[in-house]
Design an enzyme around this catalytic site. Structure first.
Site, mmCIF file in Angstrom:
data_model
loop_
_atom_site.group_PDB
_atom_site.id
_atom_site.type_symbol
_atom_site.label_atom_id
_atom_site.label_comp_id
_atom_site.label_asym_id
_atom_site.label_seq_id
_atom_site.Cartn_x
_atom_site.Cartn_y
_atom_site.Cartn_z
ATOM 1 N N ASN A 278 0.824 -1.216 0.000
ATOM 2 C CA ASN A 278 0.000 0.000 0.000
ATOM 3 C C ASN A 278 0.860 1.269 0.000
ATOM 4 O O ASN A 278 0.329 2.368 0.151
ATOM 5 C CB ASN A 278 -0.964 0.011 1.196
ATOM 6 C CG ASN A 278 -0.231 0.060 2.519
ATOM 7 O OD1 ASN A 278 0.982 -0.117 2.557
ATOM 8 N ND2 ASN A 278 -0.960 0.296 3.601
ATOM 9 N N ARG B 223 4.887 2.908 3.654
ATOM 10 C CA ARG B 223 6.218 3.213 4.187
ATOM 11 C C ARG B 223 6.743 4.533 3.611
ATOM 12 O O ARG B 223 7.347 5.344 4.309
ATOM 13 C CB ARG B 223 7.155 2.045 3.864
ATOM 14 C CG ARG B 223 8.572 2.215 4.297
ATOM 15 C CD ARG B 223 8.676 2.552 5.803
ATOM 16 N NE ARG B 223 9.833 3.370 5.999
ATOM 17 C CZ ARG B 223 11.073 2.917 5.942
ATOM 18 N NH1 ARG B 223 11.322 1.642 5.765
ATOM 19 N NH2 ARG B 223 12.085 3.749 6.111
ATOM 20 N N ASN C 96 -1.986 -2.330 12.420
ATOM 21 C CA ASN C 96 -1.511 -2.613 11.057
ATOM 22 C C ASN C 96 -0.964 -4.042 10.958
ATOM 23 O O ASN C 96 -1.327 -4.796 10.058
ATOM 24 C CB ASN C 96 -0.417 -1.603 10.675
ATOM 25 C CG ASN C 96 0.015 -1.739 9.229
ATOM 26 O OD1 ASN C 96 -0.769 -1.495 8.313
ATOM 27 N ND2 ASN C 96 1.256 -2.154 9.018
ATOM 28 N N THR D 198 10.762 -11.840 13.809
ATOM 29 C CA THR D 198 12.015 -11.174 14.175
ATOM 30 C C THR D 198 12.699 -11.901 15.324
ATOM 31 O O THR D 198 12.019 -12.470 16.198
ATOM 32 C CB THR D 198 11.752 -9.701 14.563
ATOM 33 O OG1 THR D 198 12.978 -9.113 14.958
ATOM 34 C CG2 THR D 198 10.750 -9.561 15.692
ATOM 35 N N SER E 100 9.926 -3.957 22.390
ATOM 36 C CA SER E 100 9.216 -2.751 21.912
ATOM 37 C C SER E 100 7.806 -3.184 21.511
ATOM 38 O O SER E 100 7.542 -4.380 21.313
ATOM 39 C CB SER E 100 9.919 -2.133 20.697
ATOM 40 O OG SER E 100 9.706 -2.945 19.543
ATOM 41 N N TYR F 172 6.581 -2.711 18.680
ATOM 42 C CA TYR F 172 6.754 -3.339 17.360
ATOM 43 C C TYR F 172 7.100 -4.820 17.515
ATOM 44 O O TYR F 172 6.440 -5.700 16.930
ATOM 45 C CB TYR F 172 7.845 -2.627 16.543
ATOM 46 C CG TYR F 172 8.495 -3.590 15.565
ATOM 47 C CD1 TYR F 172 7.781 -4.065 14.459
ATOM 48 C CD2 TYR F 172 9.779 -4.105 15.797
ATOM 49 C CE1 TYR F 172 8.342 -5.007 13.605
ATOM 50 C CE2 TYR F 172 10.338 -5.041 14.943
ATOM 51 C CZ TYR F 172 9.618 -5.494 13.855
ATOM 52 O OH TYR F 172 10.151 -6.431 13.024
ATOM 53 N N HIS F 173 8.165 -5.105 18.302
ATOM 54 C CA HIS F 173 8.590 -6.505 18.442
ATOM 55 C C HIS F 173 7.435 -7.343 19.032
ATOM 56 O O HIS F 173 7.254 -8.499 18.671
ATOM 57 C CB HIS F 173 9.842 -6.603 19.318
ATOM 58 C CG HIS F 173 11.100 -6.106 18.649
ATOM 59 N ND1 HIS F 173 11.594 -4.835 18.841
ATOM 60 C CD2 HIS F 173 11.966 -6.693 17.783
ATOM 61 C CE1 HIS F 173 12.706 -4.675 18.138
ATOM 62 N NE2 HIS F 173 12.953 -5.792 17.475
ATOM 63 N N LYS G 158 4.951 -8.733 16.543
ATOM 64 C CA LYS G 158 5.404 -9.961 15.876
ATOM 65 C C LYS G 158 5.072 -11.192 16.724
ATOM 66 O O LYS G 158 4.800 -12.259 16.193
ATOM 67 C CB LYS G 158 6.918 -9.897 15.643
ATOM 68 C CG LYS G 158 7.362 -8.792 14.719
ATOM 69 C CD LYS G 158 7.050 -9.152 13.278
ATOM 70 C CE LYS G 158 7.722 -8.231 12.307
ATOM 71 N NZ LYS G 158 7.335 -8.474 10.930
#
Ligand code: NAD
Ligand code: USQ
Length: 383
Positions: free
Chosen positions: A32, A35, A118, A144, A179, A181-182, A185
């Site tokens: 999309n 980024r 997201n 990750t 985080s 983010y991590h 995952k």
């Protein structure tokens, strides 16, 4: 094999899409382009001047005669995703399409929520779309190494066998990510594992370490195919940042003592690991986990290697220990297993002086594009 590369406009995805296309896979890219939008919002840019996705894909076709089908849209939009999948009918999906920066996810509540919505919703939509229409498709999902954190025992590949009160079981390895983010995952991994258990889907979760380098065989073919290379304090990652800092005489930004140790790999190995995973698919119902890195380094060791390589090229390279903006252990045990991809045939490119030389020379070539204001970290975990 028909492979849809989700996130194919990004750093790992673009290199992978071209690699697979060059090797005869029928490739589609779904992205999309968000980024590029996040970069614009933050006022940052890749070191390298990347062409638009339409231009990139067209140029690849002109150069090689190989077509890459393009789907521009958001995987959190289920209708779009499901239509794109029906149109392309993939035999495998490689999923890179997430918000992937730890600092971005720690800016504030909005960025943490954006990251988790997201990433978690996008992946969940893919799982549902697979269950509905492509139950035999193989999902290769980018996870990750940071899912594991830095436990004081060896890190296994996804699962650990535990004996407890006289009984024994093999269970998902404990996760202690550093985080939001991590963490997204980790949530993805749980959802994928569950979908494999209940619906019999097949998936490979690739717990990738920090990627470095910019050139692959394909992205190096022509300037218009050039890959992105992030250096800013939000999206730039350790070794790539150090090389770009060295190119402009900025002191290398080692956070804290720099004894934090992580797994690393060359982007040329990223694309091979994906190809190997595709060629050796997980079985129906199997949630398979590979640790995708080739070497472990402390951050300070990396900085000292860049300093040595830079000095040999006549660059003036200093190392600076900055107050660590993150909350993370700086002194810790780290010994992660990574044999599964090697057993399947991965021949690693180990970090070498020649790679550092080429990354440094590459950074010098584009140094007029660097905005020095974007180098120091501005996001802190402590606020
Ligand atoms: P990137 O930001 O360069 O690329 C990600 C791409 O996904 C972008 O082009 C973006 O537009 C797209 N995307 C994001 N959300 C989307 C959505 N909702 N719908 C459609 N497209 C979407 O990131 P990267 O460095 O290439 O990383 C790719 C994947 O690999 C990520 O999942 C990341 O977590 C993982 N990974 C990266 C590294 C690394 O060092 N770069 C290391 C380990 C794991
Ligand atoms: N670090 C520095 N100086 C810098 C940048 C980073 O000392 O200028 C340190 C950080 O404190 C951290 C380590 O280097 O200890 C790695 O940081 P990073 O920014 O290179 O990588 P990270 O935030 O972990 O994230 C990157 C990618 C992410 C991927 C992850 C793999 O952005 O998408 O998941 O690497 S891993 O680290 O194995 O989890």
């Amino acid at each position: 094999m028909k492979v849809l590369v989700i996130g194919g406009d990004g750093y790992c995805g673009w290199a992978t899409a071209l690699h697979l296309s060059n090797r005869g896979y029928e490739v589609g890219i779904l992205d999309n382009l968000v980024r590029r939008h996040w970069d614009a919002q933050l006022g940052v840019d890749t070191l390298t001047p990347i062409a638009s996705i339409h231009h990139r894909v067209q140029h690849w076709q002109n150069l090689t005669g190989k077509k890459i089908e393009l789907f521009v849209g958001d995987i959190t939009d289920y209708d779009f995703l499901s239509k794109a999948l029906r149109q392309f009918a993939p035999e495998a999906i490689v999923h890179f399409g997430e918000q992937r920066s730890a600092p971005y996810s720690m800016i504030d509540r909005e960025h943490a929520v954006l990251t988790q919505v997201n990433n978690v919703v996008g992946t969940l939509n893919i799982l549902y779309a697979m269950k509905e229409d492509f139950p035999d498709c193989h999902l290769v999902k980018l996870g990750t190494m940071g899912e594991y954190g830095t436990p004081n025992i060896d890190i296994e590949e996804g699962y650990i066998t535990i004996e407890h009160n006289g009984r024994k079981d093999t269970l998902p390895y404990p996760k202690q990510p550093g985080s939001f983010y991590h963490l997204s995952k980790v949530h993805d991994s749980h959802n994928i594992h569950f979908a494999c258990r209940i619906w019999g889907l097949r998936a490979t979760d690739l717990n990738q370490g920090v990627v470095y380098g910019v050139l692959t065989e394909e992205t190096g073919m022509d300037e218009l195919l050039i890959n992105r290379l992030d250096y800013d304090g939000v999206f730039g990652t350790a070794l790539n940042r150090f090389c770009i800092q060295a190119a402009i005489g900025h002191p290398l930004t080692v956070y804290g003592k720099g004894s934090q140790t992580r797994g690393f790999l060359d982007i040329r190995d990223t694309v091979r690991c994906i190809e190997i995973s595709l060629n050796n698919p997980a079985s129906a119902g199997e949630f398979r986990v590979f640790n995708q890195f080739t070497e472990q380094f402390s951050i300070l060791d990396l900085a000292l290697m860049v300093k040595k390589a830079g000095s040999a090229l006549g660059l003036n390279v200093e190392v600076q220990n900055l107050a660590n903006p993150r909350v993370e252990l700086e002194e810790h045990y780290f010994n992660a297993k990574n044999t599964k991809l090697i057993d399947l045939g991965l021949q690693p490119h180990y970090l070498s002086e020649s790679l550092l030389d080429s990354l440094l020379n590459f950074s010098v070539k584009y140094k007029q594009r660097i905005d020095e204001q974007q180098i120091l970290p501005k996001v802190t975990w402590r606020k």
